[in-house]
Design a protein around this motif. Structure first.
Motif, PDB file in Angstrom:
ATOM      1  N   ASN A 134       0.802  -1.229   0.000  1.00  0.00           N
ATOM      2  CA  ASN A 134       0.000   0.000   0.000  1.00  0.00           C
ATOM      3  C   ASN A 134       0.830   1.272   0.000  1.00  0.00           C
ATOM      4  O   ASN A 134       0.338   2.328  -0.393  1.00  0.00           O
ATOM      5  CB  ASN A 134      -0.943   0.011   1.201  1.00  0.00           C
ATOM      6  CG  ASN A 134      -2.157  -0.862   0.965  1.00  0.00           C
ATOM      7  OD1 ASN A 134      -2.389  -1.331  -0.133  1.00  0.00           O
ATOM      8  ND2 ASN A 134      -2.932  -1.077   2.010  1.00  0.00           N
ATOM      9  N   GLY A 135       2.045   1.201   0.472  1.00  0.00           N
ATOM     10  CA  GLY A 135       2.857   2.413   0.467  1.00  0.00           C
ATOM     11  C   GLY A 135       4.001   2.363   1.457  1.00  0.00           C
ATOM     12  O   GLY A 135       4.205   1.378   2.174  1.00  0.00           O
ATOM     13  N   ALA A 158       1.100   0.241   5.395  1.00  0.00           N
ATOM     14  CA  ALA A 158       2.198   1.126   4.990  1.00  0.00           C
ATOM     15  C   ALA A 158       3.468   0.717   5.738  1.00  0.00           C
ATOM     16  O   ALA A 158       3.453   0.496   6.936  1.00  0.00           O
ATOM     17  CB  ALA A 158       1.844   2.573   5.283  1.00  0.00           C
ATOM     18  N   LEU A 172       4.715  10.223   2.205  1.00  0.00           N
ATOM     19  CA  LEU A 172       3.814   9.094   2.004  1.00  0.00           C
ATOM     20  C   LEU A 172       3.906   8.722   0.531  1.00  0.00           C
ATOM     21  O   LEU A 172       3.427   9.460  -0.338  1.00  0.00           O
ATOM     22  CB  LEU A 172       2.379   9.468   2.384  1.00  0.00           C
ATOM     23  CG  LEU A 172       1.299   8.442   2.012  1.00  0.00           C
ATOM     24  CD1 LEU A 172       1.593   7.078   2.629  1.00  0.00           C
ATOM     25  CD2 LEU A 172      -0.080   8.938   2.421  1.00  0.00           C
TER      26      LEU A 172
END
Length: 205
Positions: A134-135, A158, A172
């Motif tokens: 997701n990141g 994350a 982010l």
């Protein structure tokens, strides 16, 4: 031969004058040895009993106190954790996916949730289309505590990562499987859990 000497007895048992012979019984050394051994055993038992009493009334309490020191109290991990407010966290949002405009969409939503927004755009070449999951949350080592936790509550999965920057902002970087941020309700629930962790289960150490 004296009149006191019984017939047929003479030699050392011969009674001379008015003196009777003292016929001593043979010494029983066995009883003496047994008595000595019994005394040693008794002393040993008394000493052992004394040590046990000292342990019960003295050392036992010390051991119990040491046990309490070694065992964490049930509420030890339940102390509230001080977390920064979203407004105190500046977030740079970068898109590492092929989806156009994703960084701006996420930045706008984070702004609505109170975060300060810094740079918005495509991810640097080192991360562009190279972020699985997701990141990534990227920031200085000082951000690894509260700021990462607060921003991480906004999206699942994350991965936190630190770099050499000395500024408080956080990057982010949205990854290939990112779909959307957590709902505000889910994010608030996650933040509440971080601010006040559940007490550790009590058990025997």
């Amino acid at each position: 031969m004296s009149m006191l000497t019984p017939p047929g007895m003479g030699g050392k048992y011969r009674i001379k004058g008015d003196t009777y012979p003292r016929m001593r019984r043979p010494r029983r050394r066995g009883r003496l040895v047994l008595a000595l051994v019994g005394a040693i055993v008794a002393l040993g038992l008394i000493g052992w009993g004394t040590i046990q009493l000292i342990d019960v009334f003295g050392g036992g309490k010390a051991k119990a106190a040491a046990h309490q020191r070694d065992c964490p109290s049930p509420g030890a991990s339940g102390a509230p954790q001080a977390l920064p407010k979203p407004a105190q966290i500046t977030v740079n949002v970068y898109n590492a996916t092929p989806r156009a405009g994703l960084a701006k969409t996420v930045a706008d939503e984070l702004k609505k949730r109170g975060f300060a927004i810094g740079k918005v755009g495509n991810a640097p070449e080192a991360y562009d289309k190279k972020v699985p999951g997701n990141g990534i949350l990227l920031g200085a080592p000082a951000a690894a505590g509260g700021p990462f936790s607060v921003l991480g509550a906004q999206l699942k999965g994350a991965t936190p990562k630190t770099d050499t920057r000395n500024t408080p902002d956080i990057d982010l970087i949205l990854g290939t499987t990112f779909a959307d941020l957590n709902t505000p309700k889910d994010a608030d629930t996650a933040l509440a859990a971080l601010a006040k962790p559940a007490p550790a289960p009590s058990g025997k150490c």
